[in-house]
Every structure is written in C-alpha cells, then in structure tokens.
Design a protein around this motif. Sequence first.
Motif, PDB file in Angstrom:
ATOM      1  N   ARG A   1      49.586   3.212  13.890  1.00 25.52           N
ATOM      2  CA  ARG A   1      49.943   4.189  14.870  1.00 25.52           C
ATOM      3  C   ARG A   1      50.799   5.312  14.259  1.00 25.52           C
ATOM      4  O   ARG A   1      51.456   6.041  14.720  1.00 25.52           O
ATOM      5  CB  ARG A   1      50.812   3.354  15.584  1.00 25.52           C
ATOM      6  N   HIS A   2      51.060   5.418  13.004  1.00 22.55           N
ATOM      7  CA  HIS A   2      51.328   6.532  12.179  1.00 22.55           C
ATOM      8  C   HIS A   2      50.281   7.293  11.263  1.00 22.55           C
ATOM      9  O   HIS A   2      50.555   7.511  10.125  1.00 22.55           O
ATOM     10  CB  HIS A   2      52.591   6.064  11.414  1.00 22.55           C
ATOM     11  N   PRO A   3      49.370   7.745  11.898  1.00 21.37           N
ATOM     12  CA  PRO A   3      48.241   8.470  10.833  1.00 21.37           C
ATOM     13  C   PRO A   3      48.851   9.615  10.450  1.00 21.37           C
ATOM     14  O   PRO A   3      48.216  10.230   9.371  1.00 21.37           O
ATOM     15  CB  PRO A   3      47.044   8.782  11.986  1.00 21.37           C
ATOM     16  N   HIS A   4      49.741  10.342  11.066  1.00 26.23           N
ATOM     17  CA  HIS A   4      50.331  11.450  10.658  1.00 26.23           C
ATOM     18  C   HIS A   4      51.065  11.515   9.265  1.00 26.23           C
ATOM     19  O   HIS A   4      51.319  12.301   8.563  1.00 26.23           O
ATOM     20  CB  HIS A   4      51.187  12.193  11.528  1.00 26.23           C
ATOM     21  N   VAL A   5      51.315   9.955   8.964  1.00 31.32           N
ATOM     22  CA  VAL A   5      52.152   9.621   7.768  1.00 31.32           C
ATOM     23  C   VAL A   5      51.387   9.064   6.799  1.00 31.32           C
ATOM     24  O   VAL A   5      51.334   9.474   5.612  1.00 31.32           O
ATOM     25  CB  VAL A   5      53.572   8.611   8.181  1.00 31.32           C
ATOM     26  N   PHE A   6      50.341   8.001   7.438  1.00 32.18           N
ATOM     27  CA  PHE A   6      49.640   7.342   6.440  1.00 32.18           C
ATOM     28  C   PHE A   6      48.173   7.760   6.429  1.00 32.18           C
ATOM     29  O   PHE A   6      47.239   7.111   5.735  1.00 32.18           O
ATOM     30  CB  PHE A   6      49.664   5.807   6.932  1.00 32.18           C
TER      31      PHE A   6
ATOM     32  N   ASP B   1      45.433  11.301   7.796  1.00 36.13           N
ATOM     33  CA  ASP B   1      45.387  12.773   7.720  1.00 36.13           C
ATOM     34  C   ASP B   1      45.630  13.653   9.127  1.00 36.13           C
ATOM     35  O   ASP B   1      45.195  14.989   9.417  1.00 36.13           O
ATOM     36  CB  ASP B   1      43.951  13.177   7.257  1.00 36.13           C
ATOM     37  N   THR B   2      46.122  12.844  10.062  1.00 33.25           N
ATOM     38  CA  THR B   2      46.268  13.280  11.589  1.00 33.25           C
ATOM     39  C   THR B   2      47.523  14.167  11.575  1.00 33.25           C
ATOM     40  O   THR B   2      48.521  13.878  10.689  1.00 33.25           O
ATOM     41  CB  THR B   2      46.535  12.428  12.493  1.00 33.25           C
ATOM     42  N   LYS B   3      47.603  15.410  12.133  1.00 41.03           N
ATOM     43  CA  LYS B   3      48.629  16.498  11.973  1.00 41.03           C
ATOM     44  C   LYS B   3      49.649  16.068  13.197  1.00 41.03           C
ATOM     45  O   LYS B   3      49.140  15.995  14.554  1.00 41.03           O
ATOM     46  CB  LYS B   3      48.121  17.860  12.067  1.00 41.03           C
ATOM     47  N   ALA B   4      50.806  15.830  13.223  1.00 43.42           N
ATOM     48  CA  ALA B   4      51.984  15.801  14.234  1.00 43.42           C
ATOM     49  C   ALA B   4      53.106  16.516  13.580  1.00 43.42           C
ATOM     50  O   ALA B   4      53.890  15.586  12.862  1.00 43.42           O
ATOM     51  CB  ALA B   4      51.844  14.223  14.590  1.00 43.42           C
ATOM     52  N   ASP B   5      53.587  17.423  13.943  1.00 44.94           N
ATOM     53  CA  ASP B   5      54.803  18.166  13.536  1.00 44.94           C
ATOM     54  C   ASP B   5      55.838  17.889  14.323  1.00 44.94           C
ATOM     55  O   ASP B   5      56.925  18.325  13.798  1.00 44.94           O
ATOM     56  CB  ASP B   5      54.527  19.718  13.144  1.00 44.94           C
ATOM     57  N   THR B   6      55.794  17.522  15.529  1.00 38.12           N
ATOM     58  CA  THR B   6      56.825  17.098  16.252  1.00 38.12           C
ATOM     59  C   THR B   6      56.920  15.865  16.819  1.00 38.12           C
ATOM     60  O   THR B   6      55.874  15.122  17.001  1.00 38.12           O
ATOM     61  CB  THR B   6      56.962  18.271  17.524  1.00 38.12           C
ATOM     62  N   ALA B   7      58.065  15.348  17.551  1.00 42.42           N
ATOM     63  CA  ALA B   7      58.158  13.900  18.057  1.00 42.42           C
ATOM     64  C   ALA B   7      57.411  14.012  19.145  1.00 42.42           C
ATOM     65  O   ALA B   7      56.681  12.810  19.364  1.00 42.42           O
ATOM     66  CB  ALA B   7      59.800  13.976  18.244  1.00 42.42           C
TER      67      ALA B   7
ATOM     68  N   LEU C   1      54.501  11.055  19.971  1.00 45.22           N
ATOM     69  CA  LEU C   1      54.339  10.154  20.913  1.00 45.22           C
ATOM     70  C   LEU C   1      53.010  10.249  21.447  1.00 45.22           C
ATOM     71  O   LEU C   1      52.398   9.124  22.375  1.00 45.22           O
ATOM     72  CB  LEU C   1      55.547  10.743  22.159  1.00 45.22           C
ATOM     73  N   VAL C   2      52.291  11.329  21.771  1.00 44.38           N
ATOM     74  CA  VAL C   2      51.076  11.623  22.405  1.00 44.38           C
ATOM     75  C   VAL C   2      50.044  10.778  21.427  1.00 44.38           C
ATOM     76  O   VAL C   2      49.087  10.102  22.184  1.00 44.38           O
ATOM     77  CB  VAL C   2      50.631  13.078  22.434  1.00 44.38           C
ATOM     78  N   ASN C   3      50.157  10.999  20.288  1.00 50.93           N
ATOM     79  CA  ASN C   3      49.316  10.119  19.337  1.00 50.93           C
ATOM     80  C   ASN C   3      49.388   8.744  19.556  1.00 50.93           C
ATOM     81  O   ASN C   3      48.566   7.963  19.434  1.00 50.93           O
ATOM     82  CB  ASN C   3      49.463  10.441  17.957  1.00 50.93           C
ATOM     83  N   TRP C   4      50.910   8.172  19.483  1.00 47.33           N
ATOM     84  CA  TRP C   4      51.131   6.860  19.601  1.00 47.33           C
ATOM     85  C   TRP C   4      50.365   6.134  20.944  1.00 47.33           C
ATOM     86  O   TRP C   4      49.711   5.240  20.979  1.00 47.33           O
ATOM     87  CB  TRP C   4      52.417   6.737  19.613  1.00 47.33           C
ATOM     88  N   GLU C   5      50.418   6.905  22.249  1.00 44.50           N
ATOM     89  CA  GLU C   5      49.904   6.270  23.422  1.00 44.50           C
ATOM     90  C   GLU C   5      48.425   6.255  23.235  1.00 44.50           C
ATOM     91  O   GLU C   5      47.896   5.250  23.723  1.00 44.50           O
ATOM     92  CB  GLU C   5      50.404   7.410  24.505  1.00 44.50           C
ATOM     93  N   GLN C   6      47.803   7.347  22.711  1.00 45.69           N
ATOM     94  CA  GLN C   6      46.389   7.459  22.596  1.00 45.69           C
ATOM     95  C   GLN C   6      45.877   6.063  21.754  1.00 45.69           C
ATOM     96  O   GLN C   6      44.945   5.532  21.917  1.00 45.69           O
ATOM     97  CB  GLN C   6      45.800   8.629  21.912  1.00 45.69           C
TER      98      GLN C   6
END
Length: 267
Positions: A97-102, A104-110, A114-119
């Motif tokens: 659930r943290h593809p922006h860290v582990f 290559d998904t982009k997520a610059d804001t909290a 959250l949007v990525n997390w829910e999806q």
Amino acid sequence: MDKRYTLEDLVEIIKRLRGEGGCPWDRVQTHASLREAMLEEAYEAVDAIDRKDTENLKEELGDVLLQVVFHAALEEDEGSFAIEDVIAGICKKMVYRHPHVFGDTKADTADEVLVNWEQLKKKEKHITTQSQAIKEIPMALPALLRARKVQKKAAEVGFDFPDARRAMEKVREEINELTEAIEGSLGTEEEEFGDFLFAVVNISRFFKINPEIALTKATKKFINRFEYVENSALSEGRKLSEMTLEEMDLLWDEAKAKSLSGQNPNN
C-alpha cells in the motif's frame, strides 16, 4: 541493569502461561472472552495520547501488544497461524500500500497517498462497488465514528449534501420527526432518534470535526461543571438531593460563566 526483553520473550511468556502448569486464567481465555480487553486497552492507549502522557503511553502500548500476541497464541494453538504470520501479513500490506515508497507510483501529498491507499485496499479486498466498501466498515466501531465513515464513503461517489447549510436543514427535519414520534407515541422514537444523531454526524464532516472527540469533550465539560455545582452546594452544607432544580441551575450558570471567562481551566 534491567533485562531487555524482546517480542520473542513475550511470545514465550504467553506460551508458558497457557501451557501445562501455567496460569488457570490464561489457559481458558478465548477470542470472545478477550474482546472487551482489546477494546479497553486500545482506548487506554488513546487516552494516554490525549493526555500527552508518554510514560503511560509506553505502558498502554505494551498492554495492546499483549492482546495482539495473546490472540495470535490462541490461533497458533489451533494450528491456524502464529505471531510471525501476523507480522509478515502487516509488513506485506505496508509495502503493497506504499508503492510511492517501495515502487514507482507517484504521490507527493498526503491526500494523494490516501487516494492510492483506498484504491489498493479495494483491489486487495476485491471490492467492486461502493456498497461493498461501506459494508467493510467494522460494526464494532463506536457508533458515531462508524456513521462518519459510512457517510464519508457515500460522499466519495457524490452521494452527499451540497453544503453544511443543507446538512443543518436535515437536522431540523429530523428533530421535527423525532418530536412527532414522541408526542404521538408512535413507537418509532428510537429509530427517529438514531436518524437525528446520524444527521448531526453529517454536520461534523463539513466542519472536519471528529464527533467522537467532540462528544468526549462535551461530556468532560459536563462533569467539570457538575462537580462545581456539587462542590458549591457542599460548601454551603447542602446536598444536591436537597436542592431544587432552579437552585442547581443557578450554580450551573456560575460554572459556565467562570469557564467562559477563563477562571476554570478545565472548562
């Protein structure tokens, strides 16, 4: 120097308590019998956070951890899973659930996180409709928080009031219906009262107010003001049961005035 215990030590302690020659109480516990303890320990940890009591928080987190290890031990005895599986599961979930860290998904804001997390959560749980997402909200949550989460899920697909004003109008509508139910002895008082509370929670969302916290603070304020009323009565050698409601109301107004003027730091 105190011994530095590890998670493995705690697991072994629980095993010994539940094993032959262990503790009679620990040996007969079940998930159901420990249910209330799990809730209580979580609330006590939250209370320590609210009070900014770091030392107590350390203790309460230990109590929460004990519950986690104990429940895992119950399942290990049944051959279902062990604490290692619990740890592995949450580690995999956090990475997924943290593809922006582990990844290559982009997520610059909290908010983007959250949007990525829910999806990802919906994909993981095979949720294809919003009704399914709403039903996933745990029944065991405090009613006010569950109502807020249900409303938030509905709002994600546009099923929501356009603004706070309309939400307020709904509250007035529900008050009228509750009044009609009570005055008409319709037998729907509980249902209408529930609708009223649900409508009030809607208002809290528009103003980003946590209804559970708001009610907790209101209850605390009531207790403090009630204490002022009683102490004032006792200082005059009287008991509350000996006073009229009008006399107590006067003392209540004093307590409220002192609170508003800053004389009572506890509100």
